[in-house]
Design an enzyme around this catalytic site. Sequence first.
Site, PDB file in Angstrom:
ATOM      1  N   TYR A 168       0.614  -1.259  -0.183  1.00  0.00           N
ATOM      2  CA  TYR A 168      -0.174   0.171  -0.065  1.00  0.00           C
ATOM      3  C   TYR A 168       0.701   1.410   0.151  1.00  0.00           C
ATOM      4  CZ  TYR A 168      -3.132   3.930   1.116  1.00  0.00           C
ATOM      5  OH  TYR A 168      -3.711   4.947   1.063  1.00  0.00           O
ATOM      6  N   ARG A 212       2.297   8.903  12.529  1.00  0.00           N
ATOM      7  CA  ARG A 212       1.461  10.027  13.265  1.00  0.00           C
ATOM      8  C   ARG A 212       0.150  10.249  13.299  1.00  0.00           C
ATOM      9  NH1 ARG A 212       3.098  15.049   9.829  1.00  0.00           N
ATOM     10  NH2 ARG A 212       1.677  14.127   8.795  1.00  0.00           N
ATOM     11  N   ARG A 225     -10.326   5.269   8.441  1.00  0.00           N
ATOM     12  CA  ARG A 225      -9.552   4.306   7.757  1.00  0.00           C
ATOM     13  C   ARG A 225      -8.405   3.637   8.176  1.00  0.00           C
ATOM     14  NH1 ARG A 225      -8.271   9.308   4.249  1.00  0.00           N
ATOM     15  NH2 ARG A 225      -7.931  10.149   6.170  1.00  0.00           N
ATOM     16  N   PHE A 285      15.490  19.778  -1.335  1.00  0.00           N
ATOM     17  CA  PHE A 285      14.543  19.206  -1.453  1.00  0.00           C
ATOM     18  C   PHE A 285      14.359  17.341  -1.150  1.00  0.00           C
ATOM     19  CE2 PHE A 285      11.492  16.811  -5.150  1.00  0.00           C
ATOM     20  CZ  PHE A 285      10.700  17.826  -4.591  1.00  0.00           C
TER      21      PHE A 285
END
Length: 413
Positions: A168, A212, A225, A285
């Site tokens: 997933y 978290r 969920r 980044f």
Amino acid sequence: MGSLGAILKHPVDIYPLLKLKMAAKHAEKQIPPEPHWAFCYSMLHRVSRSFALVIQQLDTELRNAVCIFYLVLRALDTVEDDTSIPTDVKVPILIAFHRHIYDHDWHFSCGTKDYKVLMDQFHNVSNAFLELGKGYHEAIEDITKRMGAGMAKFILKEVESIDDYDEYCHYVAGLVGLGLSKLFHASGLEDLAPDSLSNSMGLFLQKTNIIRDYLEDINEIPKSRMFWPREIWSKYVNKLEDLKHEGNSVKAVQCLNDMVTNALIHMDDCLKYLSELRDPAIFRFCAIPQIMAIGTLAMCYNNVNVFRGVVKMRRGLTAQVLHQTKTMDDVYGAFFDFSCMLKSKVDNSDPNAIKTLSRLEAAQKSCRESGALNKRKSYIIRNEAKYNSVLIVLLFVLLSIIFAYLSANRSSY
Ligand code: D9A
């Protein structure tokens, strides 16, 4: 804690926070004039805050591609997340999403707030997408297609085993890593990274978010969920939602620590991926979210508040990471520090203590072997200690003055 309280407790945050505010102001002024690009960049700022600032520093052509990729993924996510769309409507949209991005006026209304605006005005995103180069088109299309199919698969299936969990996370985040590596390559600024390393970059971030966001996800209305794999939580409780009940806090924290230990597996691949980047803007980044992730894991580990509310890094600490991350040495330093912090929180009675410690020690070994730790000047934790001692000295001086003043007054009686 209120922001004034937070600042008084961490005066070291003041400068980075001010700098962040200025960077945000500057970035907002840089929004391009063309309406569709203006829409895309202002949307990016609204949905991602600090991340938008780091995107802003990329080279223009790559920056545009990353901005569109980000918004396409957010739109796909909005469809996946919207629990009010019936499955038989949702699945075909997810599966065909990679074709919708080529359609000038396709849109599908769903989501709330900023995400609703993004979905309603999606034609701006597709129009901007169509202006990107061929290499970028291919990368974005390929990833959107694979992600949409993966999301559709998991609408009908729960995350049972740890393998399901990795699968997933691969669809929703690992593929983002693969896609970005392709975009970096298409820009001519980087070599193409191995897929397994790109995948780990996404898994480390996504697993951190899943840990978290336990409470937020379980309390989701109309339907919770669940992303924590049964293979892990079933060792501690009978139902995933039992973790939030006060009577189960010991088991809940053990389960949480098990989840964090699982996420730590990806640390080594992330360090390897980052160490192979060449362009300084691409490096920053990629590095900043990874440092934020290990920082968040360090805050969450052994912390029952994950089951009571939100556990997040202080905004000031985020601002520090944003300004202090420039080179690979900074990354080794930060990973080392947060691993130390994690290690100090491991309790020997925790069922996974040995596994957790060995993963942390392996990461620290990589950081030490890089040779970066000896020559660094300052890093997050040590920095903080330094400022705290300044504060203690100041407090001491202040108390001495008060004391001198009081005793002077007394002697005059
Ligand atoms: C990323 Cl194009 C993400 N995700 C993030 C942000 O970082 C990754 C979504 C779309 C894109 C990129 C990211 C950044 C750099 C390199 C990467 C990478 O791979 C090589 O992705 C793997 O979280 C979302 C996924 C985890 C699902 C991939 C960082 C980000 N931070 C948020 C903070 C937060 O708490 O969510 O979005 C923010 O700054 O608002």
